[in-house]
Scaffold this active site. Structure first.
Site, PDB file in Angstrom:
ATOM      1  N   SER A 148     -41.138   6.310   4.615  1.00 15.44           N
ATOM      2  CA  SER A 148     -41.246   6.375   3.255  1.00 15.44           C
ATOM      3  C   SER A 148     -40.915   7.849   2.670  1.00 15.44           C
ATOM      4  O   SER A 148     -40.537   8.275   1.704  1.00 15.44           O
ATOM      5  CB  SER A 148     -42.133   5.681   2.528  1.00 15.44           C
ATOM      6  OG  SER A 148     -43.398   6.472   2.939  1.00 15.44           O
ATOM      7  N   CYS A 149     -41.270   8.862   3.931  1.00 17.80           N
ATOM      8  CA  CYS A 149     -40.933  10.087   3.506  1.00 17.80           C
ATOM      9  C   CYS A 149     -39.999  10.914   3.937  1.00 17.80           C
ATOM     10  O   CYS A 149     -39.203  11.579   3.064  1.00 17.80           O
ATOM     11  CB  CYS A 149     -42.637  10.980   3.857  1.00 17.80           C
ATOM     12  SG  CYS A 149     -43.781  10.331   3.104  1.00 17.80           S
ATOM     13  N   PHE A 150     -39.716  10.943   5.269  1.00 16.38           N
ATOM     14  CA  PHE A 150     -38.855  11.964   5.937  1.00 16.38           C
ATOM     15  C   PHE A 150     -37.544  11.766   5.098  1.00 16.38           C
ATOM     16  O   PHE A 150     -36.863  12.940   4.579  1.00 16.38           O
ATOM     17  CB  PHE A 150     -38.968  12.121   7.297  1.00 16.38           C
ATOM     18  CG  PHE A 150     -39.724  12.741   8.024  1.00 16.38           C
ATOM     19  CD1 PHE A 150     -40.743  13.438   7.292  1.00 16.38           C
ATOM     20  CD2 PHE A 150     -39.635  12.915   9.528  1.00 16.38           C
ATOM     21  CE1 PHE A 150     -41.902  14.112   8.112  1.00 16.38           C
ATOM     22  CE2 PHE A 150     -40.617  13.584  10.181  1.00 16.38           C
ATOM     23  CZ  PHE A 150     -41.698  14.076   9.174  1.00 16.38           C
TER      24      PHE A 150
END
Ligand SMILES: NC(=O)c1ccc[n+]([C@@H]2O[C@H](COP(=O)([O-])OP(=O)(O)OC[C@H]3O[C@@H](n4cnc5c(N)ncnc54)[C@H](O)[C@@H]3O)[C@@H](O)[C@H]2O)c1
Length: 449
Positions: free
Chosen positions: A271-273
């Protein structure tokens, strides 16, 4: 008296923050707009899988120190400090969507209107530089009618937890970054963390914009290391006796480089990078600054999942009509999160090639059903997944997959052929079956020089 905490947004970040504060004796109001989420949390059920999370949630509810609610006014009014951990997804063009940040800021401001006491607002969501100054602060000032500084405080405190070890990371972070609007706000948060950790965690205090940048630069650098390892892996595959594991572990011994995030595989997801790097790229575009290292990182990462398809074809030829077992769906082990998981483009590509796909994951099957519905087969165990398949692609490095022995692959598969996309298995044990691994030269059977 200990400050009371409220947490707005009870996803991975917010829920871990909330239950960890509660487990250390703080009174926490956890607020989310998702009624179903609040109902299930109130009954002690977390929709998020994380090691240790259920234990901490049970404890927090049993001691009545954690109160889930949909009422933001109650949460803000009853607390001294509000953490904002709402989602910051991508818009169509890759830039950051600040809708939830604006909505939660407005709700906090409305609740502060009639609150006589000074209150600290702490943004934990990942937001592009200047968001706290140019969005959060003006929205709260307008809706509360009160100026930031004398009436309420503001900090930007980026979160660095890793899914799969979110509770551990919340309780034992490497460092704390405090971006502060003013000295009073920064000191209030610093003091809160001192009482939370009971030991000194390296802490850096800075401006809010620098804290916002730290989070993006941090993620972009880690993603770049992953892509560097994968670029090196692709080079190794052209050299018959090369092994990327040997190369990266050796360069990682150089203290200037370090071992972390140098493991070659099928690329990063989660969900982040991906979303943070898209947001950083869009931000660079807006500022008219090129970020070539970031572009290269993304380009390598987008191609990397398909290495598994190339390797499978090298082992068994055309995949059309073949039964392909996919081991692992979550974007990493110890989570059920499939957001931007590399399993998704791999399975889509296999389906386009008219392969029959059967999948297994210890935790993410329910998520996968929502994405792929009836287009693939869902196995109930790793053994059932590989049974009768023509090639097995290992996509997520769950520890339990190590228990599968070469004999089992040989006995259960139709034509034993394995693509180890995460370099989890020991190649020296697979000398009797067709085996290929990311970053391993074609004549390399042992994994050692
Ligand atoms: N997941 C991670 O590993 C991680 C790590 C570091 C930082 N972050 C950042 O932290 C933030 C949250 O991430 P996440 O993974 O926990 O997100 P998530 O999508 O799991 O959870 C976000 C929650 O916010 C709630 N929400 C949305 N609008 C709201 C509102 N107005 N009021 C109250 N609740 C609202 C949603 O219902 C949801 O439950 C993001 O900015 C993310 O980039 C995430």
């Amino acid at each position: 008296m200990r400050p009371r905490i409220s947490v707005i947004g009870l996803g991975y970040v917010g829920l871990c923050t909330a239950v960890c504060f509660a487990s250390k004796g703080f009174h926490v109001y956890g607020m989310d707009v998702d009624v179903e989420r609040i109902n299930s949390l109130s009954q002690g059920r977390s929709r998020t899988y994380e090691p240790q999370l259920q234990h901490h949630l049970n404890k927090a509810l049993k001691t009545h120190l954690f109160q889930p609610t949909v009422d933001s006014e109650l949460a803000v009014e009853k607390s001294d400090v509000t953490f904002v951990s709402v989602g910051t997804p991508s818009l169509e063009d890759g830039s950051i969507d600040l809708t939830y940040v604006k909505q939660s800021s407005a709700a906090i401001g409305a609740s502060l209107k009639n609150k006589p006491k000074w209150h600290l607002v702490v943004v934990r969501s990942t937001v592009v530089p200047t968001t706290c100054d140019s969005v959060v602060k003006p929205v709260i000032e307008e809706t509360s009618g009160k100026p930031c500084g004398p009436e309420w405080g503001l900090c930007m405190n980026p979160e660095f937890l890793r899914e799969g070890s979110a509770i551990y990371d919340t309780l034992c972070p490497d460092r704390i970054i405090i971006g502060e609007y003013d000295e009073r706000s920064g000191s209030a948060l610093d003091n809160l963390y001192r009482s939370f950790f009971h030991r000194k965690i390296p802490t850096k205090r800075m401006s809010m914009v620098n804290a916002e940048l730290v989070k993006y630069a941090n993620n972009a650098f880690l993603a770049m290391k992953v892509s560097f390892a994968n670029m090196t892996a692709n080079l190794c595959e052209t050299l018959p006796t090369a092994d990327v594991g040997v190369v990266t572990s050796a360069i990682g011994l150089d203290k200037r480089i370090g071992q972390g995030f140098l493991r070659a595989g099928l690329g990063y997801g989660g969900s982040c990078f991906p979303k943070d790097i898209k947001a950083l790229t869009a931000f660079g575009r807006e500022k008219n600054i090129d970020l070539p290292l970031v572009h290269a990182t993304v380009e390598i990462n987008e191609k990397q999942p398909f290495r598994s398809i190339d390797l499978a074809e090298k082992l068994i030829g055309s995949l059309s009509g073949k039964r392909i077992s996919v081991l692992g769906l979550a974007f990493k082990p110890d989570t059920d999160d499939m957001r931007e998981a590399v399993s998704i483009p791999i399975i889509k590509d296999l389906l386009q090639r008219h392969a029959n796909v059967v999948v297994y994951d210890p935790k993410a099957i329910a998520q996968a059903r929502r994405i792929f519905e009836g287009s693939i087969t869902y196995a109930e165990s790793a053994v059932e997944c590989i049974r009768g398949s023509d090639v097995c692609i290992l996509v997520t490095e769950w520890e339990s997959f190590k228990d599968l022995k070469p004999k089992e692959f040989a006995k259960l598969m139709k034509h034993p052929a394995i693509v180890d996309g995460r370099r989890l298995l020991d190649p020296s044990q697979f000398s009797r079956v067709k085996y290929a691994s990311v970053g391993l030269g074609s004549n390399h059977k042992t994994g050692t020089p």
